[in-house]
Design a protein around this motif. Structure first.
Motif, mmCIF file in Angstrom:
data_model
loop_
_atom_site.group_PDB
_atom_site.id
_atom_site.type_symbol
_atom_site.label_atom_id
_atom_site.label_comp_id
_atom_site.label_asym_id
_atom_site.label_seq_id
_atom_site.Cartn_x
_atom_site.Cartn_y
_atom_site.Cartn_z
ATOM 1 N N TYR A 75 0.829 -1.215 0.000
ATOM 2 C CA TYR A 75 0.000 0.000 0.000
ATOM 3 C C TYR A 75 0.864 1.267 0.000
ATOM 4 O O TYR A 75 0.334 2.362 -0.111
ATOM 5 C CB TYR A 75 -0.864 0.053 1.263
ATOM 6 C CG TYR A 75 -2.004 -0.934 1.344
ATOM 7 C CD1 TYR A 75 -2.561 -1.511 0.212
ATOM 8 C CD2 TYR A 75 -2.545 -1.271 2.583
ATOM 9 C CE1 TYR A 75 -3.618 -2.406 0.312
ATOM 10 C CE2 TYR A 75 -3.600 -2.162 2.695
ATOM 11 C CZ TYR A 75 -4.129 -2.725 1.549
ATOM 12 O OH TYR A 75 -5.178 -3.613 1.660
ATOM 13 N N GLY A 76 2.173 1.108 0.232
ATOM 14 C CA GLY A 76 3.025 2.280 0.396
ATOM 15 C C GLY A 76 2.678 3.032 1.673
ATOM 16 O O GLY A 76 2.839 4.245 1.765
ATOM 17 N N ASP A 77 2.199 2.289 2.675
ATOM 18 C CA ASP A 77 1.689 2.879 3.919
ATOM 19 C C ASP A 77 2.822 3.052 4.941
ATOM 20 O O ASP A 77 3.050 2.205 5.796
ATOM 21 C CB ASP A 77 0.592 1.949 4.465
ATOM 22 C CG ASP A 77 -0.036 2.442 5.750
ATOM 23 O OD1 ASP A 77 0.415 3.475 6.296
ATOM 24 O OD2 ASP A 77 -0.986 1.795 6.219
ATOM 25 N N ALA A 78 3.523 4.189 4.835
ATOM 26 C CA ALA A 78 4.705 4.424 5.679
ATOM 27 C C ALA A 78 4.360 4.521 7.165
ATOM 28 O O ALA A 78 5.156 4.108 8.013
ATOM 29 C CB ALA A 78 5.428 5.687 5.214
ATOM 30 N N ALA A 79 3.184 5.042 7.487
ATOM 31 C CA ALA A 79 2.803 5.196 8.903
ATOM 32 C C ALA A 79 2.703 3.833 9.590
ATOM 33 O O ALA A 79 3.261 3.612 10.668
ATOM 34 C CB ALA A 79 1.488 5.954 9.015
ATOM 35 N N PRO A 112 8.105 8.004 0.856
ATOM 36 C CA PRO A 112 8.324 7.843 2.304
ATOM 37 C C PRO A 112 8.527 6.379 2.707
ATOM 38 O O PRO A 112 9.397 6.074 3.523
ATOM 39 C CB PRO A 112 7.051 8.412 2.932
ATOM 40 C CG PRO A 112 6.494 9.341 1.908
ATOM 41 C CD PRO A 112 6.876 8.760 0.576
ATOM 42 N N ALA A 113 7.751 5.474 2.115
ATOM 43 C CA ALA A 113 7.878 4.054 2.447
ATOM 44 C C ALA A 113 9.220 3.508 1.964
ATOM 45 O O ALA A 113 9.882 2.736 2.657
ATOM 46 C CB ALA A 113 6.723 3.261 1.844
ATOM 47 N N LYS A 115 12.030 5.239 1.449
ATOM 48 C CA LYS A 115 13.116 5.798 2.267
ATOM 49 C C LYS A 115 13.171 5.146 3.644
ATOM 50 O O LYS A 115 14.249 4.870 4.180
ATOM 51 C CB LYS A 115 12.947 7.322 2.397
ATOM 52 C CG LYS A 115 13.293 8.039 1.102
ATOM 53 C CD LYS A 115 13.333 9.547 1.279
ATOM 54 C CE LYS A 115 13.999 10.204 0.069
ATOM 55 N NZ LYS A 115 13.686 11.641 -0.015
ATOM 56 N N LEU A 116 12.002 4.888 4.209
ATOM 57 C CA LEU A 116 11.918 4.232 5.511
ATOM 58 C C LEU A 116 12.607 2.864 5.472
ATOM 59 O O LEU A 116 13.398 2.519 6.357
ATOM 60 C CB LEU A 116 10.445 4.080 5.899
ATOM 61 C CG LEU A 116 10.128 3.355 7.198
ATOM 62 C CD1 LEU A 116 10.570 4.183 8.398
ATOM 63 C CD2 LEU A 116 8.634 3.067 7.297
ATOM 64 N N LEU A 117 12.316 2.083 4.441
ATOM 65 C CA LEU A 117 12.899 0.746 4.320
ATOM 66 C C LEU A 117 14.408 0.823 4.109
ATOM 67 O O LEU A 117 15.165 0.033 4.673
ATOM 68 C CB LEU A 117 12.225 -0.017 3.178
ATOM 69 C CG LEU A 117 10.786 -0.447 3.480
ATOM 70 C CD1 LEU A 117 10.036 -0.782 2.202
ATOM 71 C CD2 LEU A 117 10.762 -1.640 4.443
ATOM 72 N N LEU A 118 14.849 1.786 3.304
ATOM 73 C CA LEU A 118 16.287 1.951 3.076
ATOM 74 C C LEU A 118 16.992 2.325 4.381
ATOM 75 O O LEU A 118 18.063 1.803 4.686
ATOM 76 C CB LEU A 118 16.537 3.004 1.993
ATOM 77 C CG LEU A 118 16.109 2.588 0.575
ATOM 78 C CD1 LEU A 118 16.105 3.785 -0.358
ATOM 79 C CD2 LEU A 118 17.005 1.474 0.034
ATOM 80 N N GLU A 119 16.357 3.199 5.167
ATOM 81 C CA GLU A 119 16.926 3.572 6.483
ATOM 82 C C GLU A 119 17.023 2.365 7.399
ATOM 83 O O GLU A 119 17.887 2.304 8.269
ATOM 84 C CB GLU A 119 16.055 4.648 7.156
ATOM 85 C CG GLU A 119 16.285 6.054 6.629
ATOM 86 C CD GLU A 119 15.086 6.974 6.902
ATOM 87 O OE1 GLU A 119 14.285 6.670 7.811
ATOM 88 O OE2 GLU A 119 14.955 7.977 6.170
ATOM 89 N N HIS A 120 16.131 1.406 7.221
ATOM 90 C CA HIS A 120 16.149 0.195 8.052
ATOM 91 C C HIS A 120 16.961 -0.933 7.419
ATOM 92 O O HIS A 120 16.822 -2.098 7.797
ATOM 93 C CB HIS A 120 14.712 -0.275 8.345
ATOM 94 C CG HIS A 120 14.063 0.500 9.454
ATOM 95 N ND1 HIS A 120 13.492 1.732 9.263
ATOM 96 C CD2 HIS A 120 13.917 0.224 10.779
ATOM 97 C CE1 HIS A 120 13.009 2.184 10.417
ATOM 98 N NE2 HIS A 120 13.257 1.286 11.346
ATOM 99 N N GLY A 121 17.782 -0.589 6.432
ATOM 100 C CA GLY A 121 18.733 -1.557 5.911
ATOM 101 C C GLY A 121 18.250 -2.440 4.771
ATOM 102 O O GLY A 121 18.873 -3.460 4.478
ATOM 103 N N ALA A 122 17.162 -2.055 4.100
ATOM 104 C CA ALA A 122 16.702 -2.844 2.954
ATOM 105 C C ALA A 122 17.776 -2.849 1.869
ATOM 106 O O ALA A 122 18.435 -1.831 1.635
ATOM 107 C CB ALA A 122 15.409 -2.254 2.395
#
Length: 218
Positions: A75-79, A112-113, A115-122
């Motif tokens: 869903y691309g649901d970053a929240a 946002p989704a 970038k979030l995943l990349l920040e978490h090491g994806a």
């Protein structure tokens, strides 16, 4: 699953009641869908948070191999993804047939989704196991320029090729390409000039050929 069916209906109060009555938050429905996965389907970070606090397993998949994190990424649901990742959702455990949450978020077009995943090491260059495609290819095929940009900035390799198809007999009628596409070839085929420019700026090689011996220029 009392909690799971309450979550399927997105009924926050019913979920609270079930939990207060001592229901097991991790008992899934028949197809393995947990209350937490339903909360991710509902795109409800509040419900996700409530279930996690009650001890929901953030990495439990249904019988189709879909985890809450992968569902939220589709869903691309970053929240919702933020709440899951903070509670210990594991990006590696969320892969399904090599489909990574990063690919799903890239296809959904959510910067946002992504970038979030990349920040978490994806892993930005991970490939799915069916076609050897990458998140960059998925974003390009959907024409999501801003996602393409974010992935290239994170070190995505624009010169990886998708798997070459094993189809030996090809019908001229359907012209099914025999694979070996780079992201650039998808962008060119779709006539997406902005994405083409960004891929070239990111180092895409115009001279690579696909399985039919065609370059992006051709």
């Amino acid at each position: 699953g009392g909690v799971a069916s309450a979550a399927r209906n997105g009924d926050f109060d019913a979920v609270k009641k079930e939990l207060a009555a001592g229901a097991d938050v991790n008992v899934p429905e028949a197809d393995g869908t947990s209350a937490l996965l339903w909360a991710a389907y509902q795109s409800s970070p509040e419900l996700v948070e409530l279930l996690l606090k009650a001890g929901a397993d953030p990495n439990a998949a249904n019988s189709f191999g879909v985890t809450p994190l992968l569902q939220a990424a589709r869903y691309g649901d970053a929240a919702t993804m933020t709440v899951l990742l903070n509670a210990g959702a594991d990006i590696k455990k969320a892969e399904r047939e090599g489909e990574t949450p990063l690919m799903s978020a890239a296809r959904a077009g959510s910067v946002p989704a992504v970038k979030l995943l990349l920040e978490h090491g994806a892993d930005v260059n991970a490939r799915e196991s069916l076609q050897d495609e990458t998140a960059l290819m998925w974003a390009t095929a959907e024409g999501h320029l801003d996602v393409v940009d974010a992935l290239l900035n994170a070190g995505a390799d624009p010169n990886l090729k998708a798997r070459v198809s094993e189809l030996t007999k090809r019908s001229t009628r359907t012209d099914f390409p025999s694979g070996g596409f780079t992201a650039l070839m998808w962008a060119v085929r779709d006539g997406n000039e902005d994405v083409v420019r960004r891929l070239l700026k990111g180092g895409a090689d115009l001279n690579l050929t696909n399985a039919d011996g065609a370059t992006a220029m051709m």
